[in-house]
Write an enzyme that holds these catalytic residues in place. Sequence first.
Site, PDB file in Angstrom:
ATOM      1  CE  LYS A 202     -14.195  11.059  -3.883  1.00  0.00           C
ATOM      2  NZ  LYS A 202     -14.015   9.888  -3.023  1.00  0.00           N
ATOM      3  NE  ARG A 212      -7.839   8.284  -6.565  1.00  0.00           N
ATOM      4  CZ  ARG A 212      -8.402   8.704  -7.689  1.00  0.00           C
ATOM      5  NH1 ARG A 212      -7.719   8.637  -8.833  1.00  0.00           N
ATOM      6  NH2 ARG A 212      -9.629   9.178  -7.683  1.00  0.00           N
ATOM      7  CE  LYS A 257     -12.505  13.605  -1.489  1.00  0.00           C
ATOM      8  NZ  LYS A 257     -12.635  12.288  -0.967  1.00  0.00           N
TER       9      LYS A 257
HETATM   10  C1  PBG Z   1     -12.090   7.303  -1.541  1.00  0.00           C
HETATM   11  C2  PBG Z   1     -11.677   8.640  -1.110  1.00  0.00           C
HETATM   12  C3  PBG Z   1     -10.800   9.463  -1.807  1.00  0.00           C
HETATM   13  C4  PBG Z   1     -10.583  10.556  -0.983  1.00  0.00           C
HETATM   14  C5  PBG Z   1     -11.354  10.402   0.166  1.00  0.00           C
HETATM   15  N1  PBG Z   1     -12.049   9.204   0.068  1.00  0.00           N
HETATM   16  C6  PBG Z   1     -10.066   9.285  -3.069  1.00  0.00           C
HETATM   17  C7  PBG Z   1     -10.741   8.833  -4.287  1.00  0.00           C
HETATM   18  O1  PBG Z   1     -11.953   9.012  -4.468  1.00  0.00           O
HETATM   19  O2  PBG Z   1     -10.042   8.268  -5.117  1.00  0.00           O
HETATM   20  C8  PBG Z   1      -9.637  11.664  -1.318  1.00  0.00           C
HETATM   21  C9  PBG Z   1      -9.095  12.465  -0.204  1.00  0.00           C
HETATM   22  C10 PBG Z   1      -7.854  13.211  -0.517  1.00  0.00           C
HETATM   23  O3  PBG Z   1      -7.378  13.267  -1.661  1.00  0.00           O
HETATM   24  O4  PBG Z   1      -7.307  13.777   0.438  1.00  0.00           O
HETATM   25  N2  PBG Z   1     -13.375   6.954  -1.656  1.00  0.00           N
END
Ligand code: PBG
Length: 334
Positions: A202, A212, A257
């Site tokens: 990630k 967010r 991701k």
């Molecule tokens: C949080 C999380 C995030 C996403 C999925 N789980 C955002 C982040 O790490 O700030 C992002 C998913 C998206 O942008 O569609 N742990």
Amino acid sequence: MTHPTGKFPATRMRRLRAATWSRRLVRETTLTTDDLILPLFVVEGTGVRQPIQSLARVERLSIDQVIETAKTARDLGIPALALFPAIETSLKDAEGREAINPKNLLCRAVRALKTAVPEIGIICDVALDPYTTHGHDGLFVDDDVVNDATVEVLVKQAQTLAEAGCDVVAPSDMMDGRIGAIRTMLEAKGFVSTMILSYAVKYASAFYGPFRDAVGSKGALGTKGKHTYQMDAGNVDEALREASLDVEEGADMIMVKPGMPYLDVIAAVKAHVNVPVLAYQVSGEYAMLANAAAAGAFDHVAAFREALVSFRRAGASAVLTYAALDVARALAGK
Ligand code: PBG
């Protein structure tokens, strides 16, 4: 007598492309509804469908509406949902304690879904960001997220979700060692069939912006970002190390991701590990395409189908996408 060689006109690449039937016959990679996972945002209340400003066509849904949407998804053949809570600000604190409340919004949503729509798989994020006042994924001490103490809370959060009936826990927090700790807990507590989908790879990404907004963690996070735990966009070797470690620790599936800006990483991870690799077409990627389509740049569904087949070409077994319902309808000819 000279026989045709492999050159033009013996070879005419357009022959195979000329008819729909032959295009179908020789298509190398397909996108089917089996490849789609629908993310949903859950809010408190009844009959609530709240638009999300930066995420066109996506709404936060109260549990009853989640169930309606889950039935639609099931009827279209979508195998699984990924649930994210947007909890009330009054329930957030610095430690994200609401995450381990067995009666929290997400646990209630999971229980309701398992009763009403048992056929659909339920994936839940393991991370504290929807629950913390600072918007970070873990415990924030001296200007940084602390690893080991956070892992202890994440293990409890995963247990709470497994007890609620969640099929797949998906740690998205990027702490070190959490997969092994969660797997040990699941085995010890008898949750031997609960899967772990590790967000092993990630990246610290600008493309999470609309998400967010959706879970209400953006304002709190300010400009700090999550760079001390999420990966640097330049790194691929590190992605392979992350993926290997999480497989060794007991992950059943690995997530990469964001997706489209990281298709090379999906392909590299797929070649490196022997567990299924999933990808997340994250909120910012979705917004780019959905907003451009809304502005008339191109057809919404055609753009998503093309984008999603690129994930499949790269090696993803399935893709989390906010366009799952639109695409599933198109694939079903509806
Ligand atoms: C949080 C999380 C995030 C996403 C999925 N789980 C955002 C982040 O790490 O700030 C992002 C998913 C998206 O942008 O569609 N742990």
